[in-house]
Design an enzyme around this catalytic site. Structure first.
Site, mmCIF file in Angstrom:
data_model
loop_
_atom_site.group_PDB
_atom_site.id
_atom_site.type_symbol
_atom_site.label_atom_id
_atom_site.label_comp_id
_atom_site.label_asym_id
_atom_site.label_seq_id
_atom_site.Cartn_x
_atom_site.Cartn_y
_atom_site.Cartn_z
ATOM 1 N N GLY A 42 0.780 -1.238 0.000
ATOM 2 C CA GLY A 42 0.000 0.000 0.000
ATOM 3 C C GLY A 42 0.811 1.287 0.000
ATOM 4 N N GLU A 97 3.946 4.829 5.473
ATOM 5 C CA GLU A 97 2.768 3.946 5.429
ATOM 6 C C GLU A 97 1.638 4.625 4.676
ATOM 7 O OE1 GLU A 97 1.554 1.148 5.808
ATOM 8 O OE2 GLU A 97 2.152 0.086 7.609
ATOM 9 N N ASP A 98 0.748 3.833 4.125
ATOM 10 C CA ASP A 98 -0.448 4.420 3.498
ATOM 11 C C ASP A 98 -1.525 4.694 4.547
ATOM 12 O OD1 ASP A 98 -0.748 1.684 3.878
ATOM 13 O OD2 ASP A 98 -1.948 1.370 2.095
ATOM 14 N N ASP A 101 -4.404 1.881 11.025
ATOM 15 C CA ASP A 101 -5.772 1.493 11.343
ATOM 16 C C ASP A 101 -5.792 1.060 12.825
ATOM 17 O OD1 ASP A 101 -8.343 0.495 11.167
ATOM 18 O OD2 ASP A 101 -8.003 -0.707 9.401
ATOM 19 N N GLY A 103 -3.272 -0.023 14.374
ATOM 20 C CA GLY A 103 -1.962 0.343 14.922
ATOM 21 C C GLY A 103 -1.062 -0.852 15.182
ATOM 22 N N THR A 105 0.252 -3.073 13.066
ATOM 23 C CA THR A 105 1.377 -3.172 12.124
ATOM 24 C C THR A 105 2.465 -2.185 12.515
ATOM 25 O OG1 THR A 105 -0.185 -3.739 10.387
ATOM 26 C CG2 THR A 105 2.003 -3.039 9.678
ATOM 27 N N LEU A 106 2.043 -0.952 12.783
ATOM 28 C CA LEU A 106 3.030 0.088 13.110
ATOM 29 C C LEU A 106 3.763 -0.242 14.410
ATOM 30 C CD1 LEU A 106 4.301 2.721 12.290
ATOM 31 C CD2 LEU A 106 2.504 3.930 13.523
ATOM 32 N N LYS A 129 -6.671 6.515 10.821
ATOM 33 C CA LYS A 129 -8.050 6.240 11.256
ATOM 34 C C LYS A 129 -8.025 6.030 12.769
ATOM 35 C CE LYS A 129 -10.482 3.577 7.677
ATOM 36 N NZ LYS A 129 -10.892 2.203 7.314
ATOM 37 N N PHE A 151 -14.636 2.577 4.504
ATOM 38 C CA PHE A 151 -13.837 1.673 3.676
ATOM 39 C C PHE A 151 -13.245 2.451 2.499
ATOM 40 C CE2 PHE A 151 -13.374 -1.728 0.430
ATOM 41 C CZ PHE A 151 -12.278 -2.307 1.040
ATOM 42 N N ASP A 158 -6.254 -1.034 -1.432
ATOM 43 C CA ASP A 158 -6.931 -1.952 -2.350
ATOM 44 C C ASP A 158 -8.264 -2.467 -1.822
ATOM 45 O OD1 ASP A 158 -5.541 -3.640 -0.360
ATOM 46 O OD2 ASP A 158 -6.271 -5.290 -1.584
ATOM 47 N N ARG A 164 -5.546 0.007 -6.395
ATOM 48 C CA ARG A 164 -4.364 0.637 -5.793
ATOM 49 C C ARG A 164 -3.844 1.785 -6.653
ATOM 50 N NH1 ARG A 164 -2.325 -2.613 -1.620
ATOM 51 N NH2 ARG A 164 -2.598 -4.850 -1.859
HETATM 52 C C1 PRP Z 1 -2.462 -2.110 5.561
HETATM 53 C C2 PRP Z 1 -1.614 -0.848 5.657
HETATM 54 C C3 PRP Z 1 -0.849 -1.012 6.929
HETATM 55 C C4 PRP Z 1 -1.793 -1.848 7.773
HETATM 56 C C5 PRP Z 1 -2.473 -0.976 8.767
HETATM 57 O O1 PRP Z 1 -1.703 -3.114 4.952
HETATM 58 O O2 PRP Z 1 -0.759 -0.692 4.553
HETATM 59 O O3 PRP Z 1 0.373 -1.679 6.731
HETATM 60 O O4 PRP Z 1 -2.762 -2.442 6.902
HETATM 61 O O5 PRP Z 1 -3.375 -1.707 9.544
HETATM 62 P P1 PRP Z 1 -3.250 -1.839 11.119
HETATM 63 O O6 PRP Z 1 -2.992 -0.451 11.658
HETATM 64 O O7 PRP Z 1 -4.605 -2.362 11.494
HETATM 65 O O8 PRP Z 1 -2.163 -2.798 11.439
HETATM 66 P P2 PRP Z 1 -2.342 -4.482 4.400
HETATM 67 O O9 PRP Z 1 -2.128 -5.556 5.422
HETATM 68 O O10 PRP Z 1 -3.754 -4.226 3.959
HETATM 69 O O11 PRP Z 1 -1.398 -4.808 3.173
HETATM 70 P P3 PRP Z 1 -1.208 -4.053 1.750
HETATM 71 O O12 PRP Z 1 -0.513 -2.734 2.045
HETATM 72 O O13 PRP Z 1 -0.348 -4.975 0.960
HETATM 73 O O14 PRP Z 1 -2.574 -3.839 1.147
#
Ligand code: PRP
Length: 177
Positions: A42, A97-98, A101, A103, A105-106, A129, A151, A158, A164
């Site tokens: 993303g 990051e894109d 959500d 948090g 992943t971060l 968000k 959404f 995506d 994308r």
């Molecule tokens: C999305 C986005 C972040 C993550 C955020 O990636 O790029 O990495 O989700 O979500 P979180 O704050 O709930 O962790 P995704 O897993 O959809 O992969 P992509 O970028 O390949 O679409």
């Protein structure tokens, strides 16, 4: 069902905001070389447009992660599929990051990157968000736009791997055909 997309943030608004963010980022790193770390997939579009505006030395690196936040809501497992190509010890780093959500992943990425002892680590996300956050204390340093819990697709984001490449952020809904 028909997929209907409404523009939430126009191409022009995104590009204007990127110009503002790049000015702040150039001040932050003050002439030093910065390693931009893109989180696939993303973050690609945002990182490239941001990099174009940064009038300074930049290096690229990429990470790929999988999150299982939706099906494992209580644990939110985040797995690293592809790690950095080069170590960031002693480097100035901007994680791009894109969207932030929940948090999860971060939080995982920050812990991972900090363990390498970079000189400086900052986080820039195009979208935030905050309503969806489940991890405390996850606050990006630079935010393009704070958005409600809708959404969104486009500009990296995506729906089943599609959309994308849209140059804007859209809200997607489904209608009966
Ligand atoms: C999305 C986005 C972040 C993550 C955020 O990636 O790029 O990495 O989700 O979500 P979180 O704050 O709930 O962790 P995704 O897993 O959809 O992969 P992509 O970028 O390949 O679409």
């Amino acid at each position: 069902m028909k997929e209907v997309i409404e523009v939430m943030i126009s191409e022009k608004a995104i590009q204007k905001r990127i110009e503002e963010l790049s000015d702040e980022i150039m001040k932050e790193f003050n002439g030093k070389t910065v390693t931009l770390i893109c989180v696939l997939k993303g973050g690609v579009m945002f990182m490239v447009d941001l990099a174009r505006r940064l009038n300074m030395q930049v290096e690229y690196d990429f990470m790929d992660i999988s999150s299982y936040g939706d099906s494992f809501e209580s644990t939110g497992i985040v797995r690293i599929n592809k790690d950095l190509g080069n170590p960031i010890t002693g480097k100035n780093v901007l994680l791009v990051e894109d969207i932030i959500d929940t948090g999860r992943t971060l939080a995982r990425l920050i812990a991972h990157l900090k363990s390498q002892n970079p000189e400086k680590l900052k986080v820039c996300t195009l979208l935030d968000k905050p309503e969806r956050r489940v991890v405390d204390g996850v606050l990006p340093d630079y935010i393009g736009f704070t958005i409600p819990d809708k959404f969104v697709i486009g500009y990296g984001l995506d729906y089943m791997q599609r959309y994308r490449n849209l140059p804007y952020i859209g809200v997607m809904r489904f209608e009966e055909e």
